[in-house]
Design a protein around this motif. Structure first.
Motif, PDB file in Angstrom:
ATOM      1  N   LYS A   1     -11.413   0.388   4.246  1.00 37.77           N
ATOM      2  CA  LYS A   1     -10.617   1.557   4.590  1.00 37.77           C
ATOM      3  C   LYS A   1     -10.865   1.929   6.048  1.00 37.77           C
ATOM      4  O   LYS A   1     -12.005   2.036   6.490  1.00 37.77           O
ATOM      5  N   VAL A   2      -9.777   2.129   6.784  1.00 38.10           N
ATOM      6  CA  VAL A   2      -9.884   2.555   8.182  1.00 38.10           C
ATOM      7  C   VAL A   2      -9.118   3.865   8.340  1.00 38.10           C
ATOM      8  O   VAL A   2      -8.139   4.121   7.634  1.00 38.10           O
TER       9      VAL A   2
ATOM     10  N   LEU B   1      -4.245   9.179   9.865  1.00 39.44           N
ATOM     11  CA  LEU B   1      -3.678   8.041   9.146  1.00 39.44           C
ATOM     12  C   LEU B   1      -4.818   7.164   8.638  1.00 39.44           C
ATOM     13  O   LEU B   1      -5.722   6.815   9.402  1.00 39.44           O
ATOM     14  N   SER B   2      -4.770   6.841   7.352  1.00 38.09           N
ATOM     15  CA  SER B   2      -5.790   5.943   6.800  1.00 38.09           C
ATOM     16  C   SER B   2      -5.122   4.929   5.877  1.00 38.09           C
ATOM     17  O   SER B   2      -4.122   5.232   5.219  1.00 38.09           O
TER      18      SER B   2
ATOM     19  N   GLN C   1       0.826  -1.209   0.000  1.00 39.02           N
ATOM     20  CA  GLN C   1       0.000   0.000   0.000  1.00 39.02           C
ATOM     21  C   GLN C   1       0.865   1.265   0.000  1.00 39.02           C
ATOM     22  O   GLN C   1       0.551   2.238  -0.691  1.00 39.02           O
ATOM     23  N   LEU C   2       1.926   1.250   0.786  1.00 37.73           N
ATOM     24  CA  LEU C   2       2.835   2.398   0.800  1.00 37.73           C
ATOM     25  C   LEU C   2       3.442   2.620  -0.581  1.00 37.73           C
ATOM     26  O   LEU C   2       3.554   3.759  -1.048  1.00 37.73           O
ATOM     27  N   GLN C   3       3.811   1.525  -1.222  1.00 35.99           N
ATOM     28  CA  GLN C   3       4.376   1.630  -2.569  1.00 35.99           C
ATOM     29  C   GLN C   3       3.346   2.140  -3.566  1.00 35.99           C
ATOM     30  O   GLN C   3       3.683   2.902  -4.485  1.00 35.99           O
ATOM     31  N   ALA C   4       2.097   1.746  -3.381  1.00 37.89           N
ATOM     32  CA  ALA C   4       1.012   2.182  -4.272  1.00 37.89           C
ATOM     33  C   ALA C   4       0.435   3.529  -3.867  1.00 37.89           C
ATOM     34  O   ALA C   4      -0.453   4.058  -4.539  1.00 37.89           O
ATOM     35  N   ARG C   5       0.928   4.091  -2.760  1.00 40.50           N
ATOM     36  CA  ARG C   5       0.493   5.403  -2.243  1.00 40.50           C
ATOM     37  C   ARG C   5      -0.974   5.429  -1.848  1.00 40.50           C
ATOM     38  O   ARG C   5      -1.657   6.441  -1.988  1.00 40.50           O
ATOM     39  N   THR C   6      -1.465   4.293  -1.344  1.00 41.43           N
ATOM     40  CA  THR C   6      -2.844   4.257  -0.864  1.00 41.43           C
ATOM     41  C   THR C   6      -2.921   4.452   0.649  1.00 41.43           C
ATOM     42  O   THR C   6      -4.025   4.568   1.195  1.00 41.43           O
ATOM     43  N   VAL C   7      -1.772   4.462   1.323  1.00 41.46           N
ATOM     44  CA  VAL C   7      -1.744   4.837   2.731  1.00 41.46           C
ATOM     45  C   VAL C   7      -1.700   6.363   2.787  1.00 41.46           C
ATOM     46  O   VAL C   7      -0.814   6.990   2.228  1.00 41.46           O
TER      47      VAL C   7
END
Length: 374
Positions: free
Chosen positions: A314-315, A304-305, A183-189
């Motif tokens: 999604k949280v 932070l999500s 997710q970090l790599q995909a920038r969804t965090v």
């Protein structure tokens, strides 16, 4: 600088038996010097007897009186004749303490079988490194959840600077860690920070640069023309004061010191930043005192999500501003209100001077009100 309130409790330490406690934990190695090493200096002979340790380390142990020959302390240059008994008190390398559990008061705001979310205080180093092998968040996590010893980096997937407070997510299983890293790599965090910056930030916007090591100071990062990594920060102005701005920054990428470097490059370094800030930035006496009391940059990971690794939903989590930054904002807000009142009072006095006979209404006396969006 460690936050001693979060360090391991020393209640079990016995002040009456310090030597017994040390000896119980101490490890020793003994050798009898063979005849073929006769004539060598102690440091040279010991390097051959204990090749698992570097010669520099062995020499340091000799000089620090951790090595005896026939029960006596001798210098590294001491010549051996053969047959002596050498005893070495093995000194634990600080780096070996990096993954030692240390109980500390972690502010866990959410936890389940896959992840935990915590609010890191300022002053706590996230991951062990040179100069900070103990007392880190990683040590605390291993004490809080021993199962994290089976997860790389004790489940840590992203970091906060030592003196940046706020939210972090930690994976409790290897699959969860893999999911969060992707997710970090995909920038969804999504990571949103609140900060106080020097000067008046003129408008909302995006800062997009390359960030790399500062060629003039390798301990810092900087915006560089080439050779760095892409860095994108979205900036939103929440409040403006006479000498500062309260801003919100959302990271699209996660480079080292990214917000601090980007705001410095924009001409608005973060208040109190010891590495990138401007100690000569003009401010009232009260504001300067509040910044000095912080003893760090005014930066907090506020929101932070992410997609939960197990539920795929999604949280989102939020952590209110810590007391030191809130106090600085309170000082700035109070000062802004006073300045507004003084300005309006001066304008009203001017009106009275211009026309003393004119009737006036109390409603004409208007003090600006700042509405806080939090």
């Amino acid at each position: 600088m460690k936050d001693t309130s979060l360090l391991e409790n020393d209640d079990d330490y016995n002040d009456d038996l310090p030597f017994a406690a040390d000896e119980a934990a101490q490890s020793y190695k003994n050798w009898t010097v063979p005849n073929e090493l006769a004539g060598l200096r102690l440091d040279a002979a010991l390097a051959k007897l204990a090749p698992e340790f570097s010669r520099s380390r062995l020499t340091a142990w000799i000089r620090e009186n951790h090595v005896t020959v026939n029960g006596h302390i001798v210098p590294p240059k001491y010549k051996l004749i053969g047959g002596e008994t050498i005893q070495v008190a093995i000194q634990q390398d600080e780096s070996q303490l990096a993954f030692t559990p240390e109980a500390m008061a972690l502010n866990i705001i959410y936890e389940d079988d896959s992840v935990l979310v915590l609010n890191k205080p300022a002053g706590l180093v996230v991951h062990p490194a040179a100069g900070n092998w103990q007392g880190t968040l990683l040590n605390g996590l291993l004490a809080y959840c021993p199962a994290l010893a089976q997860v790389p980096r004790a489940g840590i997937v992203h970091r906060l600077d030592k003196d940046t407070s706020g939210l972090m997510v930690v994976a409790k299983t290897v699959p969860a860690q893999t999911h969060l890293v992707r997710q970090l790599q995909a920038r969804t965090v999504k990571r949103t920070y609140r900060a106080v910056a020097d000067g008046i930030v003129p408008y909302d916007g995006k800062i997009e640069t390359l960030i790399g090591r500062d060629p003039h100071n390798r301990t810092r990062m900087a915006v560089v023309p080439f050779g760095g990594k892409e860095a994108i920060t979205h900036v939103k102005v929440l409040e403006r004061y006479a000498d500062f701005s309260y801003i919100e920054c959302q990271l699209e990428t996660g480079r080292t010191h990214q917000i601090r470097v980007h705001m410095k490059a924009a001409g608005h370094p973060l208040a109190g930043d010891p590495l990138y800030g401007n100690p000569r930035h003009p401010a009232t006496t009260e504001a300067k005192a509040a910044i000095k009391a912080m003893a760090r940059q005014a930066l907090h990971a506020y929101r932070l999500s992410f997609i939960h690794p197990q539920t795929q939903e999604k949280v989102q989590f939020e952590a209110s501003l810590p007391e030191d930054i809130y106090h600085l904002l309170s000082v700035l807000r109070l000062q802004a209100g006073m300045d507004s009142a003084i300005k309006n009072a001066d304008e009203w006095q001017k009106r009275l001077t211009d026309d003393e006979d004119e009737d006036w209404d109390d409603d004409d006396y208007d003090v600006d009100v700042i509405y806080i969006r939090e």
